[in-house]
Design an enzyme around this catalytic site. Structure first.
Site, short mmCIF file in Angstrom:
data_model
loop_
_atom_site.label_atom_id
_atom_site.label_comp_id
_atom_site.label_asym_id
_atom_site.label_seq_id
_atom_site.Cartn_x
_atom_site.Cartn_y
_atom_site.Cartn_z
N SER A 31 -5.53 2.21 -5.11
CA SER A 31 -5.21 0.79 -4.95
C SER A 31 -5.86 -0.06 -6.02
O SER A 31 -5.25 -1.01 -6.53
CB SER A 31 -5.65 0.32 -3.56
OG SER A 31 -4.92 0.98 -2.56
N HIS A 84 -1.38 3.31 5.55
CA HIS A 84 -2.60 3.98 5.12
C HIS A 84 -3.03 4.93 6.22
O HIS A 84 -3.03 4.59 7.39
CB HIS A 84 -3.71 2.95 4.84
CG HIS A 84 -4.82 3.47 3.99
ND1 HIS A 84 -5.61 4.53 4.37
CD2 HIS A 84 -5.28 3.07 2.77
CE1 HIS A 84 -6.51 4.77 3.43
NE2 HIS A 84 -6.33 3.90 2.45
N ASP A 105 1.26 -0.57 -5.01
CA ASP A 105 0.06 -0.33 -5.82
C ASP A 105 0.12 1.06 -6.44
O ASP A 105 -0.29 1.28 -7.57
CB ASP A 105 -1.21 -0.51 -4.99
CG ASP A 105 -1.27 0.36 -3.74
OD1 ASP A 105 -0.29 1.06 -3.42
OD2 ASP A 105 -2.32 0.36 -3.07
N HIS A 106 0.68 2.02 -5.71
CA HIS A 106 0.86 3.39 -6.18
C HIS A 106 1.70 4.11 -5.14
O HIS A 106 2.02 3.56 -4.09
CB HIS A 106 -0.50 4.10 -6.35
CG HIS A 106 -1.35 4.09 -5.11
ND1 HIS A 106 -1.25 5.03 -4.11
CD2 HIS A 106 -2.31 3.22 -4.69
CE1 HIS A 106 -2.10 4.77 -3.16
NE2 HIS A 106 -2.77 3.67 -3.47
N GLU A 113 0.82 -1.21 0.00
CA GLU A 113 0.00 0.00 0.00
C GLU A 113 0.86 1.26 0.00
O GLU A 113 1.68 1.47 0.90
CB GLU A 113 -0.92 -0.01 1.22
CG GLU A 113 -1.69 1.28 1.46
CD GLU A 113 -2.76 1.52 0.42
OE1 GLU A 113 -2.79 2.64 -0.13
OE2 GLU A 113 -3.56 0.60 0.16
#
Length: 655
Positions: free
Chosen positions: A335, A453, A507-508, A296
């Site tokens: 995501s 996150h 994911d990014h 993440e």
């Protein structure tokens, strides 16, 4: 007081009666589906779950129907308009009950035909009444007759009941003051029933995707909800990326399948125009297990060797053991975009991710689908709630056999707002890989981390913080890296290591911002492939997340038909494509070497030269040839073409 309360509640009798009768009716139909599919349902879930989750989903739909008259109630809560309220509410609820009944009566035939409750196809096929009626009459005549008779009897009965209730309620005198006091409580309860959870996101169909059987998951909701949600999603399925050019669909397909790295590929299926056979570069007696660890928001921002801060020492160590991507780029900033690109190899789009869109919930390509056909057990492990972002529904419908999420972790070390910690996630992954190794079962696993996150929660005492206060993105990244390092220390000593290929990729990046059309530096992400017999190697060419799936399959020794347009980077006989593509809002980016082209929705083309060291985009004086513009437009438009035509899939009947 009791008398006044009873009198005040009189105005809400239509709401109560509709709610109770609807829940009973929907539950009875669900019982009927259980009788039809009992073996399949019991193989996927237990009976209490099946019915209780079903009632929970039914409350959502019933809540939506009751909300409209409830919101109108304050305007009609008076002696003068009481009769109007009674008549309107009874007619409205009779109509809503008939709609739900009609949808449920229509469901058995749809289930038998499409292995799912009515969805988008249900109203799409209304455009072809002749063909639909012919199909129903020929194949489902019994259901059609039973449904028609049932619906007719019910509507006739509702007419009589509505007339009787209207007369009865109009004869009673309600206490309007008490009705006012009851109104906010009833509205709040209704809204909570619609939301159905106190989690970050309200419940949606993915919330009820609790099994690996997509059909059983569809039975847990009701057909009115299923169709309404599919209709709602239509607004996100406009021809999003066709705005970038005027190429025909045929021209788009011709260009994207003519890329140099696909020059030796053959495309044998007219109906699935990107499907081609990819032979593995690694010839193995037994193909390797494959594990994708999706990190993440762990972008190049946090990787020192990629120009970021020194927050990931363990990841930096892992690159000494495998293939390290120095110029890997994400396709998006969410995501679901990372999932879409890494797991499906799908090109980016202005529309919502295919993880969420209705046409891609079944028969949409994933690497899991390929591996499942090859005899692998396929699973998704996530520390949070798998229904978030519709992941559970998308995965269970597209090749994943097992879905493990927060509820499946016993006595976790730490639970935050987004689920259990990354250490808990990796502990579970280690256990699952060990168990599969003991069973000698080939395995594909997608593990998705969540500790990095916002609000950046993680266990105390596990790391020396980079800064204070503790709960910052930099500290969360360091913790995520710490958990990753712990896992690989175990994995490298485990029996499954020599049989398993790992991909660790973001994911990014974290929050993407900048004043450029596309802040390219924030799309730069780390990636490493390691495990088994993989030797250290640096990939310096520009690469995209869409290149990862074909490369993994090839290195693992899996030869298969694929619809993917990414490059198998393990091939030494073909020069690297040296390109990446990404979507940022309405802008589509194409990076090729140092040349960076941005397409905007007004069909303008903007050209830059990217200075990686300074992370700056400089205006380019290099003119774009019509052929290059056409090539970039084709790749920008491809996602819409492939999605709308529903051709991004490998049909079962392949050689």
């Amino acid at each position: 007081m009791l008398k006044a309360l009873k009198s005040g509640a009189t105005s809400y009798y239509p709401v109560f009666m509709f709610t109770v009768s609807s829940l009973i009716m929907l539950s009875l139909f669900r019982l009927g589906y259980f009788i039809l599919f009992d073996e399949r349902i019991l193989a996927a879930t237990d009976l209490p779950n099946y019915f209780l989750l079903g009632i929970r989903a039914d409350i959502i739909q019933v809540g939506y129907f009751t909300l409209i008259p409830l919101l109108l109630f304050p305007l009609l809560n008076s002696s003068r308009f009481h009769h109007t309220w009674v008549r309107f509410s009874l007619l409205w609820f009779a109509f809503c009950f008939s709609v739900m009944l009609f949808m449920e009566v229509s469901t058995p035939a749809f289930l038998l035909q499409y292995d799912s409750r009515p969805n988008r196809l249900f109203f799409e096929y209304l455009l072809y009444p002749k063909e639909v009626i012919g199909t129903l009459w020929q194949g489902f005549r019994g259901w059609l007759l039973i449904g028609g008779i049932t619906l007719t009897i019910t509507i006739y009965s509702l007419t009589i009941v509505t007339k009787h209730l209207s007369h009865h309620l109009r004869a009673r005198t309600p206490h309007h003051g008490v009705a006012w006091l009851l109104w906010p409580f009833i509205v709040v309860i209704t809204l909570f029933g619609i939301r159905s959870t106190l989690a970050h996101r309200p419940a949606n169909p993915a919330f009820f995707a609790v099994t690996s059987d997509a059909m059983v998951n569809s039975l847990l909701i009701n057909s009115s909800y299923s169709v309404a949600y599919a209709a709602y999603n239509l607004k996100h399925e406009a021809k999003a990326n066709r705005v970038y050019g005027d190429l025909s669909d045929e021209k788009v397909i011709q260009i994207i399948t003519s890329e140099p790295h696909l020059q030796h590929a053959q495309f044998p299926l007219k109906d699935y125009p990107t499907v081609h056979f990819q032979p593995a570069t690694s010839q193995r007696e037994q193909p390797l297990n494959i594990v994708i660890i999706l990190e993440e928001s762990l972008g190049a921002t946090f990787v020192e060797s990629l120009g970021g801060i020194a927050a990931t020492p363990n990841l930096e160590q892992l690159k000494q053991h495998g293939w390290w991507f120095e110029n890997l780029y994400a396709t998006g900033i969410r995501s679901v975009r990372g999932i879409e690109a890494v797991v499906s190899g799908f090109l980016p789009s202005r529309a919502r991710s295919t993880v969420k869109l209705s046409n891609s919930q079944r028969y949409f390509y994933t690497i899991a689908d390929t591996l499942k056909r090859e005899g692998y057990h396929t699973e998704f492990i996530y520390g949070g709630e798998a229904h978030f972002d519709n992941m559970a529904a998308f995965f269970s419908g597209n090749g994943f056999s097992t879905i493990i999420d927060q509820d499946d972790f016993e006595n976790p070390l730490f639970v935050g707002s987004w689920g259990v910690s990354d250490q808990d996630l990796f502990k579970k992954l280690h256990e699952r890989l060990n168990a599969a190794e003991q069973r000698h079962e080939p395995t594909f696993t997608l593990a998705f981390s969540s500790s990095n996150h916002e609000p950046f929660e993680f266990p105390d005492g596990e790391i020396g913080p980079l800064e204070q206060p503790q709960h910052t993105v930099n500290n969360a990244v360091k913790y995520a890296d710490h958990a990753l390092g712990e896992f690989f220390s175990q994995a490298m000593q485990s029996n499954y290591w020599q049989n398993t290929l790992f991909l660790v990729v973001a994911d990014h990046d974290t929050r993407v911002y900048g004043d450029e059309l596309i802040p390219l530096s924030k799309f730069h992400i780390p990636g490493v492939i390691l495990g088994a017999d993989i030797s250290p190697h640096k990939i310096t060419a520009v690469a995209s997340q869409i290149d990862l799936a074909p490369t993994l399959l090839s290195l693992a020794g899996v030869s298969a038909y694929l619809p993917t347009l990414g490059q198998d980077l393990s091939r030494s006989d073909i020069a690297p494509a040296n390109r990446a593509m990404m979507q940022f809002g309405d802008n589509f980016g194409w990076l090729e070497g140092k040349d960076f082209t941005v397409l905007t929705t007004d069909k303008e083309t903007h050209e830059f030269v990217y200075d990686r060291a300074k992370k700056r985009q400089l205006p380019s004086n290099k003119p774009l040839s019509p052929k290059r513009i056409e090539r970039i437009q084709a790749h920008a438009m491809a996602s819409s073409v492939l999605y709308e035509k529903r051709v991004y899939y490998v049909p079962k009947a392949m050689p």
